[in-house]
Structure formats: structure tokens, C-alpha cells
Design a protein around this motif. Sequence first.
Motif, PDB file in Angstrom:
ATOM      1  N   VAL A   1       0.840  -1.206   0.000  1.00 23.55           N
ATOM      2  CA  VAL A   1       0.000   0.000   0.000  1.00 23.55           C
ATOM      3  C   VAL A   1       0.873   1.254   0.000  1.00 23.55           C
ATOM      4  O   VAL A   1       0.598   2.218  -0.727  1.00 23.55           O
ATOM      5  CB  VAL A   1      -0.949  -0.008   1.222  1.00 23.55           C
ATOM      6  CG1 VAL A   1      -1.624   1.359   1.398  1.00 23.55           C
ATOM      7  CG2 VAL A   1      -1.999  -1.087   1.065  1.00 23.55           C
ATOM      8  N   TYR A   2       1.937   1.233   0.797  1.00 26.45           N
ATOM      9  CA  TYR A   2       2.823   2.395   0.877  1.00 26.45           C
ATOM     10  C   TYR A   2       3.525   2.664  -0.453  1.00 26.45           C
ATOM     11  O   TYR A   2       3.603   3.814  -0.908  1.00 26.45           O
ATOM     12  CB  TYR A   2       3.857   2.184   1.980  1.00 26.45           C
ATOM     13  CG  TYR A   2       4.892   3.273   2.047  1.00 26.45           C
ATOM     14  CD1 TYR A   2       4.526   4.593   2.327  1.00 26.45           C
ATOM     15  CD2 TYR A   2       6.242   2.990   1.810  1.00 26.45           C
ATOM     16  CE1 TYR A   2       5.476   5.596   2.380  1.00 26.45           C
ATOM     17  CE2 TYR A   2       7.188   3.993   1.874  1.00 26.45           C
ATOM     18  CZ  TYR A   2       6.799   5.293   2.146  1.00 26.45           C
ATOM     19  OH  TYR A   2       7.733   6.292   2.186  1.00 26.45           O
TER      20      TYR A   2
ATOM     21  N   SER B   1       1.039   4.051  -2.855  1.00 25.63           N
ATOM     22  CA  SER B   1       0.743   5.434  -2.480  1.00 25.63           C
ATOM     23  C   SER B   1       1.865   6.367  -2.907  1.00 25.63           C
ATOM     24  O   SER B   1       1.629   7.467  -3.421  1.00 25.63           O
ATOM     25  CB  SER B   1       0.517   5.526  -0.971  1.00 25.63           C
ATOM     26  OG  SER B   1       0.448   6.861  -0.533  1.00 25.63           O
TER      27      SER B   1
ATOM     28  N   PHE C   1      -4.950   3.642   3.727  1.00 19.53           N
ATOM     29  CA  PHE C   1      -5.616   3.264   2.479  1.00 19.53           C
ATOM     30  C   PHE C   1      -6.033   4.453   1.616  1.00 19.53           C
ATOM     31  O   PHE C   1      -5.793   4.438   0.400  1.00 19.53           O
ATOM     32  CB  PHE C   1      -6.819   2.375   2.796  1.00 19.53           C
ATOM     33  CG  PHE C   1      -6.950   1.207   1.865  1.00 19.53           C
ATOM     34  CD1 PHE C   1      -5.887   0.337   1.691  1.00 19.53           C
ATOM     35  CD2 PHE C   1      -8.125   0.972   1.170  1.00 19.53           C
ATOM     36  CE1 PHE C   1      -5.990  -0.746   0.824  1.00 19.53           C
ATOM     37  CE2 PHE C   1      -8.232  -0.105   0.308  1.00 19.53           C
ATOM     38  CZ  PHE C   1      -7.169  -0.964   0.134  1.00 19.53           C
TER      39      PHE C   1
ATOM     40  N   MET D   1      -3.477   5.850  -0.773  1.00 13.11           N
ATOM     41  CA  MET D   1      -3.196   5.019  -1.940  1.00 13.11           C
ATOM     42  C   MET D   1      -4.289   5.159  -2.991  1.00 13.11           C
ATOM     43  O   MET D   1      -4.021   5.208  -4.199  1.00 13.11           O
ATOM     44  CB  MET D   1      -3.070   3.550  -1.523  1.00 13.11           C
ATOM     45  CG  MET D   1      -2.707   2.633  -2.688  1.00 13.11           C
ATOM     46  SD  MET D   1      -2.899   0.863  -2.343  1.00 13.11           S
ATOM     47  CE  MET D   1      -4.693   0.683  -2.452  1.00 13.11           C
TER      48      MET D   1
ATOM     49  N   LEU E   1      -5.948   0.863   8.632  1.00  8.28           N
ATOM     50  CA  LEU E   1      -6.327   0.872   7.216  1.00  8.28           C
ATOM     51  C   LEU E   1      -6.902   2.219   6.810  1.00  8.28           C
ATOM     52  O   LEU E   1      -6.640   2.721   5.711  1.00  8.28           O
ATOM     53  CB  LEU E   1      -7.345  -0.239   6.935  1.00  8.28           C
ATOM     54  CG  LEU E   1      -6.801  -1.664   6.880  1.00  8.28           C
ATOM     55  CD1 LEU E   1      -7.941  -2.661   6.737  1.00  8.28           C
ATOM     56  CD2 LEU E   1      -5.811  -1.821   5.739  1.00  8.28           C
TER      57      LEU E   1
ATOM     58  N   ASN F   1       1.692   9.190   4.734  1.00  4.97           N
ATOM     59  CA  ASN F   1       2.031   7.768   4.694  1.00  4.97           C
ATOM     60  C   ASN F   1       3.519   7.536   4.928  1.00  4.97           C
ATOM     61  O   ASN F   1       3.916   6.527   5.510  1.00  4.97           O
ATOM     62  CB  ASN F   1       1.607   7.169   3.344  1.00  4.97           C
ATOM     63  CG  ASN F   1       0.290   6.417   3.460  1.00  4.97           C
ATOM     64  OD1 ASN F   1      -0.379   6.479   4.480  1.00  4.97           O
ATOM     65  ND2 ASN F   1      -0.092   5.717   2.411  1.00  4.97           N
TER      66      ASN F   1
END
Length: 327
Positions: free
Chosen positions: A41-42, A45, A287, A290, A283, A81
Motif C-alpha cells: 500500500v505504501y 501510495s 488506504f 493510496m 487501514l 504515509n
Amino acid sequence: MNFFNSALGKNITFVRPAYFIISGLSDIPHIKYYYIFLLFVYIASLLGNTVVMAVICLDHNLRTPKYIAVFNLAFVDLFGNSALVPKLLDIFLFNHRYIPYNDCLAFLFFCYTCLSMQALNLVALAYDRLIAIIFPLHYHVKMTHRFMLSLIASFWVLAITSTLIAVGLLTRLSFCKSVVINSYFCDHGQIYRLGCNDVTPNRVIAGLSSNIILWIPLVFIWASYCGIAYALSKNSTAKERVKAFKTCAAHLSLVAIYFLPLLITFTMSANIPPNARIINLSLTSVFPPMLNPIIYVLQTQEIKESVKKILKIRKLSKITVKKVIMK
């Protein structure tokens, strides 16, 4: 307990721990797979928000007030993030759960500032859509570059100030009971509840901050779209309504992604197990940054056209270079 708090206040005894221990997510089986997912996810993102920022910088047609707010949202998502996920992975994946006192407060400051700015940035985008749809002929007069920059700057000041006050009030607390924070990061609520002296100022600032940063923006966004819906129902054709909905679709998606998980978590917190609540909040933090760039690239025609144009120019430049080399 009240007697102990009052006695501690009279003696003015402050006990600052050398470190805090982050204990959230520690008892969940196979949790390392979740950390690998967070790493994915990172990275997504990081790439997505960098692309959005680069496209807005490269295309002069996107130098509009709306895309100033979009650029700021991408920057906040990227910065937020980057402040949260690497440290979260370091804490849990590599078992570095001991975090020094000052580092914990700095961690809290950056995370809360970025989370606050995400909500406030959605207000700026909602106001932009409100003016564009209700006052289309006066849009360029009411929504100028200077106004949008001033609005975003004021939101930064508000987010930084409210977080600094919250962090400053934590420094007056004594921690004589425990230093274990049952969360995935240095959570303000979890920290001040560990305090042994009077935590009323901390509780008050937490309530004010949640209203200013979370509930007031949500109410404003809801009211702005009620105004848009009312205006469209009175003075527009079906074709104009569809067009207006398309221009608002990306922003509405961002609002739903950011606010719905928080509303579910806070309204049903009594029925949610602690670990499930921690995962849901983590999350919610990682999230949206992203998904935001994906939504804007897929649902915003200007950005899609800009990406196509940049890719086409790059392709043509490569072809030209090859021709020159062949000659």
C-alpha cells in the motif's frame, strides 16, 4: 483516584518515561502478512501521489485553483504515509516496539497533522465544486489562485496549531502507571489516558480537535452537496445534472473512503474487538492516500488527458532521438 490526582497536582511531580511501548497488533496470528500488505500500500501510495504531483506540475492547463488543492492533497497523502508506514513497519515487523518519549511525540505530531489536513483538504475541494456548480459564471472571480492558496495555508495553520496544543498538553502529564500504548502508533487518546494527574485539558482538546478536524468538515461537505443537489434540481437539465455528477464523482469517492470507516469505527466502537478496531483505524490511515491518486487519474478527465499528452510527448521524443541517432 481523584484524591491521588489532586495530591499529585499539589506536589507538582512529573514522571516522564524514557520510552513508550507500542503494543497494538501484537497478538494477532499471521500478522506479518498484514505488514507486507501495508508495504505494498505504501509503495503504491508513493508512486501514485508522485505521479499526480508531477502531472500537475508539468501540465500548465492544470494550474487552476482546483488542482492546487489536488496537489496539496497528494502531497499530504505522500507525506502522511511516509511519516506513518515506515515507522509502523519498523515497530512491528522488526519488533522495535520501544520508542523514545520525544520521538513518540514527534511521531504523533506528524501523523495527526497529516490526518487533519486530509479532512480539511476535502473541505477545500468541496467548496471549489460548490462554487463551480452553483455560480459557474462567477467561478473565476470567486475561486482564484490566491484564494485557494490562502485557504489551504489557513488549513495548514489550523492543523499544525491544534496538533501542537495537543502535544504540548501531553508534556505536562505524569506516567506512573504504564507506558504501554495499545495502538499501532503514538495515539493521542491512548497516551493521555495513561496519565496519572488531571487529564481533563487533554480530554477537552481531543474533543475540540475531533469536532474541528472531523465532524465540522463532514457537516460542511454534506451541506455543500445538499446545496449542489438543490441547485441542480431547480435550474438544470438531465444532461447538466449528469455532467455535474461526473465532476463531483472523484471528490465524493474521496469523502466516502476517508469518512465512512471512521464513522463506522466510532459509532460501533463498543461492539468492535480491540484488535479489529486497531486494524480498521490503521487501514483508514494508510488506504485513502493510496486510493486518492487512482481515483483522480481514473475519474478526472483533465488528468487523464494530461497523462496521455505527457506519455505521447515522451514517446514522440524517443522516436525523434532514435531517428537522430540512426542518421
